[in-house]
Design a protein around this motif. Sequence first.
Motif, PDB file in Angstrom:
ATOM      1  N   ASP A  25       0.822  -1.206   0.000  1.00 61.15           N
ATOM      2  CA  ASP A  25       0.000   0.000   0.000  1.00 61.15           C
ATOM      3  C   ASP A  25       0.857   1.258   0.000  1.00 61.15           C
ATOM      4  O   ASP A  25       0.404   2.334   0.369  1.00 61.15           O
ATOM      5  N   THR A  26       2.108   1.131  -0.405  1.00 59.89           N
ATOM      6  CA  THR A  26       3.020   2.268  -0.476  1.00 59.89           C
ATOM      7  C   THR A  26       3.188   2.698  -1.932  1.00 59.89           C
ATOM      8  O   THR A  26       2.954   1.904  -2.846  1.00 59.89           O
ATOM      9  N   PRO A  27       3.614   3.950  -2.173  1.00 58.13           N
ATOM     10  CA  PRO A  27       3.752   4.409  -3.560  1.00 58.13           C
ATOM     11  C   PRO A  27       4.717   3.585  -4.388  1.00 58.13           C
ATOM     12  O   PRO A  27       4.490   3.360  -5.581  1.00 58.13           O
ATOM     13  N   LEU A  28       5.827   3.134  -3.783  1.00 62.13           N
ATOM     14  CA  LEU A  28       6.824   2.362  -4.520  1.00 62.13           C
ATOM     15  C   LEU A  28       6.810   0.916  -4.066  1.00 62.13           C
ATOM     16  O   LEU A  28       6.598   0.610  -2.886  1.00 62.13           O
ATOM     17  N   ALA A  29       7.067   0.031  -5.009  1.00 63.18           N
ATOM     18  CA  ALA A  29       7.227  -1.381  -4.673  1.00 63.18           C
ATOM     19  C   ALA A  29       8.531  -1.562  -3.910  1.00 63.18           C
ATOM     20  O   ALA A  29       9.417  -0.704  -3.955  1.00 63.18           O
ATOM     21  N   PRO A  30       8.692  -2.666  -3.168  1.00 63.36           N
ATOM     22  CA  PRO A  30       9.961  -2.910  -2.488  1.00 63.36           C
ATOM     23  C   PRO A  30      11.116  -2.834  -3.475  1.00 63.36           C
ATOM     24  O   PRO A  30      11.012  -3.241  -4.623  1.00 63.36           O
TER      25      PRO A  30
ATOM     26  N   SER B 272      14.976   5.471  -9.711  1.00 61.85           N
ATOM     27  CA  SER B 272      15.081   6.488 -10.760  1.00 61.85           C
ATOM     28  C   SER B 272      14.572   7.824 -10.251  1.00 61.85           C
ATOM     29  O   SER B 272      13.830   7.894  -9.253  1.00 61.85           O
ATOM     30  N   PRO B 273      14.942   8.945 -10.916  1.00 59.96           N
ATOM     31  CA  PRO B 273      14.408  10.253 -10.517  1.00 59.96           C
ATOM     32  C   PRO B 273      12.883  10.279 -10.532  1.00 59.96           C
ATOM     33  O   PRO B 273      12.261  10.876  -9.652  1.00 59.96           O
ATOM     34  N   GLN B 274      12.281   9.637 -11.521  1.00 61.40           N
ATOM     35  CA  GLN B 274      10.822   9.635 -11.623  1.00 61.40           C
ATOM     36  C   GLN B 274      10.191   8.914 -10.433  1.00 61.40           C
ATOM     37  O   GLN B 274       9.167   9.354  -9.885  1.00 61.40           O
ATOM     38  N   ALA B 275      10.800   7.806 -10.006  1.00 61.79           N
ATOM     39  CA  ALA B 275      10.267   7.059  -8.868  1.00 61.79           C
ATOM     40  C   ALA B 275      10.370   7.873  -7.588  1.00 61.79           C
ATOM     41  O   ALA B 275       9.434   7.901  -6.769  1.00 61.79           O
ATOM     42  N   LEU B 276      11.497   8.561  -7.393  1.00 67.02           N
ATOM     43  CA  LEU B 276      11.670   9.350  -6.178  1.00 67.02           C
ATOM     44  C   LEU B 276      10.687  10.513  -6.123  1.00 67.02           C
ATOM     45  O   LEU B 276      10.128  10.815  -5.062  1.00 67.02           O
TER      46      LEU B 276
ATOM     47  N   ARG C   9       3.152  10.636  -1.114  1.00 65.07           N
ATOM     48  CA  ARG C   9       3.507  10.063   0.191  1.00 65.07           C
ATOM     49  C   ARG C   9       2.304   9.893   1.089  1.00 65.07           C
ATOM     50  O   ARG C   9       2.312   9.063   2.008  1.00 65.07           O
ATOM     51  N   ASN C  10       1.238  10.678   0.843  1.00 65.04           N
ATOM     52  CA  ASN C  10       0.062  10.621   1.715  1.00 65.04           C
ATOM     53  C   ASN C  10      -1.090   9.811   1.139  1.00 65.04           C
ATOM     54  O   ASN C  10      -1.887   9.247   1.889  1.00 65.04           O
ATOM     55  N   ASP C  11      -1.192   9.779  -0.196  1.00 65.18           N
ATOM     56  CA  ASP C  11      -2.351   9.092  -0.776  1.00 65.18           C
ATOM     57  C   ASP C  11      -2.050   7.677  -1.228  1.00 65.18           C
ATOM     58  O   ASP C  11      -2.954   6.919  -1.576  1.00 65.18           O
ATOM     59  N   GLY C  12      -0.770   7.285  -1.253  1.00 62.23           N
ATOM     60  CA  GLY C  12      -0.417   5.901  -1.561  1.00 62.23           C
ATOM     61  C   GLY C  12      -0.603   5.488  -3.002  1.00 62.23           C
ATOM     62  O   GLY C  12      -0.606   4.288  -3.294  1.00 62.23           O
ATOM     63  N   VAL C  13      -0.750   6.439  -3.932  1.00 65.21           N
ATOM     64  CA  VAL C  13      -0.907   6.076  -5.344  1.00 65.21           C
ATOM     65  C   VAL C  13       0.350   5.351  -5.821  1.00 65.21           C
ATOM     66  O   VAL C  13       1.464   5.818  -5.608  1.00 65.21           O
ATOM     67  N   HIS C  14       0.150   4.210  -6.461  1.00 65.17           N
ATOM     68  CA  HIS C  14       1.287   3.381  -6.853  1.00 65.17           C
ATOM     69  C   HIS C  14       2.016   3.964  -8.057  1.00 65.17           C
ATOM     70  O   HIS C  14       1.402   4.494  -8.986  1.00 65.17           O
ATOM     71  N   TYR C  15       3.333   3.862  -8.002  1.00 68.49           N
ATOM     72  CA  TYR C  15       4.167   4.276  -9.116  1.00 68.49           C
ATOM     73  C   TYR C  15       4.162   3.188 -10.185  1.00 68.49           C
ATOM     74  O   TYR C  15       4.343   2.008  -9.877  1.00 68.49           O
ATOM     75  N   LYS C  16       3.963   3.567 -11.414  1.00 72.18           N
ATOM     76  CA  LYS C  16       3.964   2.614 -12.510  1.00 72.18           C
ATOM     77  C   LYS C  16       5.374   2.560 -13.100  1.00 72.18           C
ATOM     78  O   LYS C  16       5.759   3.405 -13.910  1.00 72.18           O
ATOM     79  N   ALA C  17       6.136   1.601 -12.657  1.00 72.88           N
ATOM     80  CA  ALA C  17       7.508   1.460 -13.134  1.00 72.88           C
ATOM     81  C   ALA C  17       7.517   0.999 -14.584  1.00 72.88           C
ATOM     82  O   ALA C  17       6.563   0.391 -15.078  1.00 72.88           O
ATOM     83  N   GLY C  18       8.605   1.288 -15.269  1.00 74.89           N
ATOM     84  CA  GLY C  18       8.755   0.887 -16.656  1.00 74.89           C
ATOM     85  C   GLY C  18      10.151   0.373 -16.925  1.00 74.89           C
ATOM     86  O   GLY C  18      11.022   0.395 -16.034  1.00 74.89           O
TER      87      GLY C  18
END
Length: 459
Positions: free
Chosen positions: A174-179, A186-190, A197-206
């Motif tokens: 339930d965190t923005p980034l996967a383990p 990457s800069p985009q992930a950070l 950080r507050n809403d927990g929207v997941h980052y779509k890695a590529g």
Amino acid sequence: MDTARPELLPPGTLLGPWRLMHRAGRGAYGAVYRAVRVGQEAAGPVALKLSLYSREGRFEREAEVLSRVRHLGVPRLLDEGEWVGGPWRVAYPYLVMDWVEGQSLYRWARARSPNSSQILRLLAQLSRALQAVHEVHCLHRDVKGENVLVGPGGEAFLVDFGCGTYPEASPLTDTPLAPGTLPYRSPQALRHQWAHRNDGVHYKAGPEDDVYALGVTAYRLVTGMYPPPGTDLEARHGGRRGARPMRQPPHVLVPQVSPELSALIERMLAEAPAERGSARELADALEAAAASAGQEANLSLGSTEVLRPEPVMRPAPPNGWASVRAGLAGAALMGLLIWISTWRLPEGSWSAPAGVGQEDAGTVGVADASVSSESLATAVRSEDAEPPRDVLAWEMPKRPLAGQKRPPCKPHRETEIRGGCWGALLNAQPPCEDDGYEWSGKCFLPVAAKRRPDTSQYP
């Protein structure tokens, strides 16, 4: 012993048709054992990765990724099943993969002192392995030196797909980034991690995130240090309260690095994802550079010993409050990483002992990052787990590290050792492995000297 914990199973234990020979290592989510199939011992050993947690969804996802990828640089999935046991007699999933004989990447480099041509060829192999992963629409998501094994003939293997994913996979946290491992983000992930950080929207890695992580791996391989974090930490405030450290190209830090290798590493670390290129494009470029390399590419890079072992990838937090704590810890680690990334070890302070590089410094084999003695030093450990027998020792340097505070040291908080100030880790006991450097029966971390703000910009 069916009541033993998954990471403490003794030799001879049967898991389905597989007999365990010995434990090879332990990671954040699984313990890896060298095993053989009963009745087919002559076929050779396999790597059996047993989950540390009951009903761990990552094992199912890792099995799916491995079943899709077909490449000599990625271990094959041979079998999967469940072991029912442990103190609570519950089911723990396991995967069986090719046993890969080799050393972890950074340990291989310490023992071999490779040149630019060798590193170009090795990175080309890893790019081809990533190409195979990406072409079946999968991602690794934890590319780093600990997840690369180098065989006796210089063949490279990309291992440990525990963080791997594919388009249909559901998020498991339930965190923005996967383990994953912070310095390789990457800069985009950070930026996404901070923005959500507050809403927990997941980052779509590529695929471009895997390429960036390969660039961090290559940078650390040739320079012995991490590049500064790939994003402006002050941008979140809409202004700049200080300037981020400038990333020096590899050939500036280590003159023996060939210009071609340095340029390709810089390309992988490009701010814009499109400028990094695909894994296929990078493999083509790396192979071409290796084929046309001049005499300067045959110069040994010497000792580029790293300051600290690999950061530990902790299991994902199980609840919201744990997520907040993990986020705060991550922010603190990012600050620590900024000043560590600007350090450079003194010339010769980590010289290899006589004879190192003449023979193999020890091999390991498995399809998981947790197999090597180096990764054993950074794995999540159990208090009652057996200590590894071949851990990597981090001896106290003979003189202060670059960027380390010099005396006077703060009374009662810092200890002066060999001309530098060190902070004791109160809860760590030797062997220190991932908990610092050993001195007089205690574990210490270097104290950073206060530095003037770096007003330069990234190139």
